[in-house]
Design a protein around this motif. Sequence first.
Motif, PDB file in Angstrom:
ATOM      1  N   HIS A   1      42.129  30.040  38.474  1.00  0.00           N
ATOM      2  CA  HIS A   1      41.230  29.311  39.436  1.00  0.00           C
ATOM      3  C   HIS A   1      40.271  30.359  39.708  1.00  0.00           C
ATOM      4  N   VAL A   2      40.582  31.818  39.826  1.00  0.00           N
ATOM      5  CA  VAL A   2      39.648  33.005  39.988  1.00  0.00           C
ATOM      6  C   VAL A   2      38.659  32.987  38.875  1.00  0.00           C
ATOM      7  N   TYR A   3      39.215  32.661  37.668  1.00  0.00           N
ATOM      8  CA  TYR A   3      38.547  32.855  36.509  1.00  0.00           C
ATOM      9  C   TYR A   3      37.460  31.927  36.303  1.00  0.00           C
ATOM     10  N   ARG A   4      37.622  30.673  36.814  1.00  0.00           N
ATOM     11  CA  ARG A   4      36.810  29.552  36.512  1.00  0.00           C
ATOM     12  C   ARG A   4      35.568  29.832  37.710  1.00  0.00           C
TER      13      ARG A   4
ATOM     14  N   THR B   1      44.876  41.018  42.473  1.00  0.00           N
ATOM     15  CA  THR B   1      43.766  42.051  43.018  1.00  0.00           C
ATOM     16  C   THR B   1      42.631  41.450  41.967  1.00  0.00           C
ATOM     17  N   ILE B   2      41.315  41.427  42.432  1.00  0.00           N
ATOM     18  CA  ILE B   2      40.236  40.853  41.893  1.00  0.00           C
ATOM     19  C   ILE B   2      39.128  41.978  41.891  1.00  0.00           C
ATOM     20  N   GLU B   3      38.548  42.094  40.910  1.00  0.00           N
ATOM     21  CA  GLU B   3      37.333  43.260  40.877  1.00  0.00           C
ATOM     22  C   GLU B   3      36.058  42.434  40.350  1.00  0.00           C
ATOM     23  N   LEU B   4      34.952  42.119  41.177  1.00  0.00           N
ATOM     24  CA  LEU B   4      33.916  41.297  40.975  1.00  0.00           C
ATOM     25  C   LEU B   4      32.782  42.272  41.002  1.00  0.00           C
ATOM     26  N   GLN B   5      31.882  41.886  39.850  1.00  0.00           N
ATOM     27  CA  GLN B   5      30.317  42.609  39.945  1.00  0.00           C
ATOM     28  C   GLN B   5      29.370  41.754  39.591  1.00  0.00           C
ATOM     29  N   GLY B   6      28.361  41.785  40.294  1.00  0.00           N
ATOM     30  CA  GLY B   6      27.359  40.758  40.058  1.00  0.00           C
ATOM     31  C   GLY B   6      26.302  40.865  41.456  1.00  0.00           C
TER      32      GLY B   6
ATOM     33  N   TYR C   1      29.801  31.645  38.933  1.00  0.00           N
ATOM     34  CA  TYR C   1      28.979  32.181  39.836  1.00  0.00           C
ATOM     35  C   TYR C   1      28.499  33.629  38.733  1.00  0.00           C
ATOM     36  N   GLN C   2      28.932  33.624  37.733  1.00  0.00           N
ATOM     37  CA  GLN C   2      28.181  34.380  36.681  1.00  0.00           C
ATOM     38  C   GLN C   2      28.574  35.572  37.068  1.00  0.00           C
ATOM     39  N   LEU C   3      29.940  36.013  37.373  1.00  0.00           N
ATOM     40  CA  LEU C   3      30.422  37.444  37.787  1.00  0.00           C
ATOM     41  C   LEU C   3      31.138  37.924  36.680  1.00  0.00           C
ATOM     42  N   THR C   4      31.180  39.271  36.651  1.00  0.00           N
ATOM     43  CA  THR C   4      32.067  40.190  35.638  1.00  0.00           C
ATOM     44  C   THR C   4      33.365  40.784  36.486  1.00  0.00           C
ATOM     45  N   GLY C   5      34.101  41.312  35.720  1.00  0.00           N
ATOM     46  CA  GLY C   5      35.195  41.867  36.299  1.00  0.00           C
ATOM     47  C   GLY C   5      36.417  41.565  35.792  1.00  0.00           C
ATOM     48  N   THR C   6      37.537  41.642  36.471  1.00  0.00           N
ATOM     49  CA  THR C   6      39.145  41.335  36.341  1.00  0.00           C
ATOM     50  C   THR C   6      39.883  40.723  37.383  1.00  0.00           C
ATOM     51  N   VAL C   7      40.759  40.245  36.958  1.00  0.00           N
ATOM     52  CA  VAL C   7      41.854  39.768  37.915  1.00  0.00           C
ATOM     53  C   VAL C   7      43.173  39.959  37.541  1.00  0.00           C
TER      54      VAL C   7
ATOM     55  N   ASN D   1      31.466  45.539  30.138  1.00  0.00           N
ATOM     56  CA  ASN D   1      31.028  44.320  29.298  1.00  0.00           C
ATOM     57  C   ASN D   1      30.536  43.247  30.327  1.00  0.00           C
ATOM     58  N   SER D   2      29.877  42.226  29.774  1.00  0.00           N
ATOM     59  CA  SER D   2      29.428  41.220  30.554  1.00  0.00           C
ATOM     60  C   SER D   2      30.347  39.887  30.479  1.00  0.00           C
ATOM     61  N   ILE D   3      31.646  40.414  30.776  1.00  0.00           N
ATOM     62  CA  ILE D   3      32.644  39.252  30.941  1.00  0.00           C
ATOM     63  C   ILE D   3      33.624  39.171  32.141  1.00  0.00           C
ATOM     64  N   PHE D   4      34.320  38.265  32.334  1.00  0.00           N
ATOM     65  CA  PHE D   4      35.401  38.259  33.413  1.00  0.00           C
ATOM     66  C   PHE D   4      36.662  38.274  32.759  1.00  0.00           C
ATOM     67  N   GLU D   5      37.553  39.058  32.855  1.00  0.00           N
ATOM     68  CA  GLU D   5      38.952  39.016  32.395  1.00  0.00           C
ATOM     69  C   GLU D   5      40.114  38.808  32.933  1.00  0.00           C
ATOM     70  N   ILE D   6      41.137  38.125  32.784  1.00  0.00           N
ATOM     71  CA  ILE D   6      42.452  38.183  33.186  1.00  0.00           C
ATOM     72  C   ILE D   6      43.405  39.223  32.554  1.00  0.00           C
ATOM     73  N   ILE D   7      43.861  40.265  33.233  1.00  0.00           N
ATOM     74  CA  ILE D   7      44.408  41.090  32.627  1.00  0.00           C
ATOM     75  C   ILE D   7      46.087  41.163  32.857  1.00  0.00           C
ATOM     76  N   GLN D   8      46.900  41.847  32.061  1.00  0.00           N
ATOM     77  CA  GLN D   8      48.168  41.759  32.247  1.00  0.00           C
ATOM     78  C   GLN D   8      48.840  42.067  33.799  1.00  0.00           C
ATOM     79  N   SER D   9      49.930  41.368  33.916  1.00  0.00           N
ATOM     80  CA  SER D   9      50.521  41.767  35.280  1.00  0.00           C
ATOM     81  C   SER D   9      51.035  43.030  35.396  1.00  0.00           C
TER      82      SER D   9
END
Length: 765
Positions: free
Chosen positions: A26-29, A48-53, A34-40, A89-97
């Motif tokens: 849901h966060v990824y979508r 925990t979410i980190e967003l940049q943009g 909103y064209q944001l990079t980061g991780t969840v 990198n200009s991507i948004f990633e879901i990273i391992q628990s």
Amino acid sequence: MINPIEQQRVRILINGIVQGVGFRPHVYRYALEYQLTGTVLNDSQGVTIELQGDKRQIQLFINCLKEMPPPLARIDKFEVVIIPIISENSIFEIIQSQQQSQAVVAVSADKSSCEACNQEIMDPANRHYQYPFTNCTNCGPRYTLIQALPYDRENTSMAKFPMCEQCAESYQNPLNRRYHAQPVSCPNCGPSLTLTTNQGRFIAEKQNALDECIHRLKLGQVLAIKGLGGFHLVCDATNSSAVAALRLRKHRPTKPFAIMVANLDTAKQLVLGNDKEWELLSSQARPITLMKKHPTSPLRISENVAPNIDKLGLFLPYTPLHHLLLKELNRPIVATSANLSGEPIITNSRKIQEKLGNVVDAILDHDREILNACDDSVVQVIDNQIQVMRLARGYAPLSLPIKDKQVSTSIAVGAQQKNTIAFGFDHNIFISPHIGDLNSIETEDYFETTLETFKRLYKLKPSILIHDKHPDYSPTRWAKDRSKNADQLIPVQHHYAHVLSVMAANQYTNSVMGFSFDGTGLGDDGNLWGSEAMIADTKGFSTICQFSPFQLIGAEEAIKDPRRVLLAILFQRYSINEIYDLKLPVLNSCSPQLISNLHKIWKNNSHCINTSSAGRIFDAVAYALGLVEQVEFDGQAGMLLESAANNNKEKPIKFTLKKQNNQWQTVHFLCDIISAISEQQLTDKRIGQISAGFMEAIAISLCQIASEHKSLPIALCGGVFQNRYLHELCRSKLTASGHKILVPGLVPINDEGISLGQLWYAINQ
């Protein structure tokens, strides 16, 4: 190009029901939108979410996530911290628990299969066609298959099922609704059905097992069928012989059975309901919902399903297996918990063979292990509010975030009957699913297992143990035995804990006017209470009224034998000869020797217990009206009196519940009712008038006491207030008089709420 001045990086920490509900995709979508990079990532603290943009886009993301989280999610804490911008990198990633020290994320309750999955299992072109274990992120098992947090496949009972290529592709695609749905599987890689005899001999597997199961149900057989949290005992609800066989084999003469029906249209042929009841019945929690029997039902089910009461407990299918079974069977089924009376629901076929092999004709099993047993929830609607009578599948574990307090790690072990356990730590309270009556080794083992489950999931080392004041309750003994390993051991009076549970549901700490009516509970004076009108806050309580005491002749024997209660109250006013002169029809079957013996026991006060229990008074009145001879299940008398009152179309007979010296006069009240019974022939109409008048007198008297403390909000609690007729009468009169009534929400007002009340007391000391 984004202006660097407008760029921002934030860290968002989210806690609540946020794992196993599709939160990360849901966060990824939203991040892509909103064209944001980061991780969840998931961790033991939540998400925990980190967003940049762009700063404005980040704010839009935050607003959308708060306002439109995933359907099954519940956000309790949402913290945003600005952190330094980094090159990435200009991507948004879901990273391992990640796993950390103590988990505070809420384990989600199991949810019924969603509409998308239900459509797939009926679609011949879909690879999940007729697959009984179809699920996605928006539905399916959670609590019942989890071993540890975070909620990832390797920590569940699905770990032994390697995903096929197609399932793995769905599982790994953040844009797929099965992304990280831990129980995801299909016919090629997941669990499968097996049908065996009642002694475990193989009959059929997979689709053939389901087909043969349906065939046997049509023949009138009784089957054990494995669900999400345990087995059901199942038979055709339209087949009176099958229902009678189930009653006979299970030694359950009259206690109502729950009925599972295919859809809402079928339910509406069996019961009448309001919008709130239909909403509850069809909600994703899929509880057993108590509703009024349809007086002219076009769908015939056995009268033996719920004899002598005007309610039916209905629920809709909540797994793909149930949907497939009911569609093909095309008739309602009895679906009652597979257990011996007073024991926990059975979760594996070996135990079915050992304990219920003489009850069932065959067993429909599957190979997805149930790690945590969980029965079906039972609810009803009172004054358009949900009242939970059994807290289990769909609602439990129940988590309550605490807004203003940091809680020491605490465990409240609840009551002897209808036991649950409550856990408090950090800013959270968790209430376990229904455990049951702790009167057997099996249920005590289940109590221990549930404790260990929560201690393992949340890495709990409790510093505070809270228990009931009754020294012989199993949970009390458990807490005292382990007190040397805790910093504090706190006892809480039973009826006070009832009131505290309603306060906790509302996170209320100031004074309330509590009416705590139930069957039994040890009072501070050493007697059994059960009719407390008290002024209470989180520091203590004072009782301002209760029923004047009477004896339980033969102690616990009187709980099942209501004539002992009736006679004990009559003995306070009448001699044995005067009791005969009353010409009570129900006493005609009592031999003079029995009445004489009971009088001697009462007079000598040998093997008697003093009580002021409102529940026992309900038993005595139901017995005097000829509605019940032996109490076969908890709340039976209340149900029968409620049904009689509901069927009454005449003006209730007026009775007065007198108050003197902070006591309602039990003997005067009951003798007035006995006079009304004796003076005319007991017809159904007369029984209805007396039943309604009995409960109206109680409601009027409660309102009179409440009027003396009008500034205090009201808490109605204890098992007696599961009587819908009495509860609605009290609420109506109290509301008309301008009183505020505290609503318990999903917290049961019977003994299942005791653990929460105990915990609320400890938290506020």
